[in-house]
Design a protein around this motif. Structure first.
Motif, short mmCIF file in Angstrom:
data_model
loop_
_atom_site.label_atom_id
_atom_site.label_comp_id
_atom_site.label_asym_id
_atom_site.label_seq_id
_atom_site.Cartn_x
_atom_site.Cartn_y
_atom_site.Cartn_z
N GLN A 41 1.14 -1.03 0.25
CA GLN A 41 0.32 0.02 0.19
C GLN A 41 0.77 1.13 0.00
O GLN A 41 0.40 2.36 -0.29
CB GLN A 41 -0.87 -0.60 0.92
N TRP A 47 -0.15 3.80 -4.13
CA TRP A 47 -0.58 5.08 -3.45
C TRP A 47 -0.64 5.99 -4.02
O TRP A 47 -2.24 6.74 -3.56
CB TRP A 47 1.03 5.97 -2.47
N THR A 49 -2.34 5.90 -6.32
CA THR A 49 -3.99 5.40 -7.60
C THR A 49 -4.44 5.45 -6.44
O THR A 49 -6.23 4.83 -6.25
CB THR A 49 -3.54 3.80 -7.92
N LEU A 50 -4.82 5.33 -5.36
CA LEU A 50 -5.69 5.55 -4.00
C LEU A 50 -6.49 6.82 -4.61
O LEU A 50 -6.10 8.14 -4.74
CB LEU A 50 -5.24 5.14 -2.76
N SER A 51 -7.72 6.82 -3.75
CA SER A 51 -8.34 8.53 -3.20
C SER A 51 -7.34 9.09 -1.97
O SER A 51 -7.74 8.27 -1.27
CB SER A 51 -9.98 7.47 -3.06
N GLN A 54 -9.13 7.01 1.24
CA GLN A 54 -8.65 5.88 1.50
C GLN A 54 -6.62 6.52 1.81
O GLN A 54 -6.11 5.54 2.75
CB GLN A 54 -8.12 5.14 -0.42
N GLN A 55 -6.15 6.90 1.28
CA GLN A 55 -4.64 7.95 1.78
C GLN A 55 -4.98 8.03 2.61
O GLN A 55 -4.07 8.04 4.21
CB GLN A 55 -4.11 8.66 0.91
#
Length: 255
Positions: A41, A47, A49-51, A54-55
Motif C-alpha cells: 500500500q 499509493w 492510485t488510491l483516493s 483511502q490515503q
C-alpha cells in the motif's frame, strides 16, 4: 481491505505506547499478511492510485507513502522476517532463561523492534506456509522428519506410547520452537505443567523419553551441543503432590 484491517491494526500493531514497530512479512490479521499488504500500500505505484479518503485511512494507521518502491522478492522478505524472529527469540531466551513469551511483548534487536509474541503465534498458525528449510528448524517438523532415527532400536510395544507422547504433548507445548531454542529450563517448566495437569507418571515418563531421543538426534546432527531434555528430579514432584493431598496442612504458611 483497509476498512477490514483498520481496527485490528490499531489494536495489535500500532500500539503508540510502544512506539513504531516494523510490520514484518508473515504477520497476519484476519487472515491477511499485513506485512506484505502494508508494504504494497505504501509503494508509490499503489499509493498514487488510491483516493484521498483511502490515503487518509492508511495515514490514520501510521502508514505513509514511501519514496522508493519496495523490493519485489516477497519470498525473500518472508525468509528475512523468519530469521529475524528466530534471532529475536534467541536473544529473549538468552536474557530471560525461558521461551514463554507474552503475546504483547516487543523485543528490541540490533535490526529494530520485533513483535515477538505475535511472531510466535503466527509461526504456530502458519507453519504450513513456511519453506522446507524454515520448517526443519522447528522442533515439531524436525522430530517428525527424524522420528525413525530417533526411535531406532525400540520394541514395537514401546512405539505407540512414545509417539502418542510426542504428538499429544511435546508438539503442542514445544513444537513451535526452533530446536536450538528448547532449553533445559523450557523442558523443566513443560514437565511441571504436565504433572500439574494430573498426567500419570508413566505418561510423563514416556513423553520425556521420546523428547530425549529426538533431542539426542539433534545433538548427533550438530544442531545443538547438549541434550536439554535430560531433566532430573521430576519424580519428586509427584511425591510432593501426594504428601500435600495426604496432609493439607503442609500447604499452610507458618505463623
Amino acid at each position: 481491505m483497509a476498512g477490514r484491517l483498520a481496527a485490528p491494526l490499531r489494536r495489535h500493531l500500532l500500539a503508540e505506547e510502544q512506539g513504531s514497530v516494523e510490520l514484518l512479512p508473515g504477520f497476519t490479521v484476519n487472515g491477511v499478511d499485513v506485512g506484505i499488504w502494508t508494504t504494497g500500500q505504501t509503494d508509490p505505484t499503489v499509493w498514487d492510485t488510491l483516493s484521498p479518503e483511502q490515503q487518509k485511512r492508511l495515514e490514520s494507521l501510521g502508514l505513509h507513502r514511501t519514496d522508493t518502491a519496495p523490493a519485489a522478492t516477497t519470498a525473500a522478505g518472508k525468509g528475512e522476517a523468519f530469521e529475524r524472529g528466530i534471532a529475536a527469540l534467541t536473544q529473549y531466551a538468552t536474557r530471560e532463561g525461558r521461551v514463554a513469551v507474552p503475546r504483547a511483548h516487543v523485543e528490541e534487536t540490533p535490526h529494530g523492534p520485533v513483535r515477538l509474541g505475535n511472531w510466535i503465534s503466527n509461526t504456530r498458525s502458519s507453519r504450513n506456509k513456511l519453506t522446507v528449510e524454515q520448517r526443519e528448524q522447528l522442533a515439531a517438523e524436525y522430530g517428525n522428519a527424524n522420528m525413525d532415527l530417533a526411535l531406532r532400536g525400540l520394541e514395537l510395544k514401546t512405539l505407540d506410547p512414545y509417539l502418542a507422547g510426542w504428538r499429544m504433548r511435546v508438539v503442542p507445548a514445544l513444537g513451535h520452537l526452533a530446536v536450538r531454542m528448547i532449553t533445559n529450563g523450557a523442558v523443566d517448566r513443560t514437565v511441571q505443567n504436565w504433572i500439574a495437569d494430573d498426567l500419570s507418571r508413566s505418561t510423563v515418563k514416556n513423553t520425556i523419553a521420546v523428547l530425549v531421543r529426538v533431542m539426542e538426534q539433534a545433538v548427533r546432527d550438530g544442531i545443538i551441543k547438549v541434550n536439554p531434555a535430560r531433566v532430573t528430579g521430576w519424580q519428586k514432584l509427584y511425591k510432593q503432590a501426594e504428601d500435600e493431598l495426604l496432609d493439607p496442612r503442609a500447604l499452610a504458611l507458618p505463623d
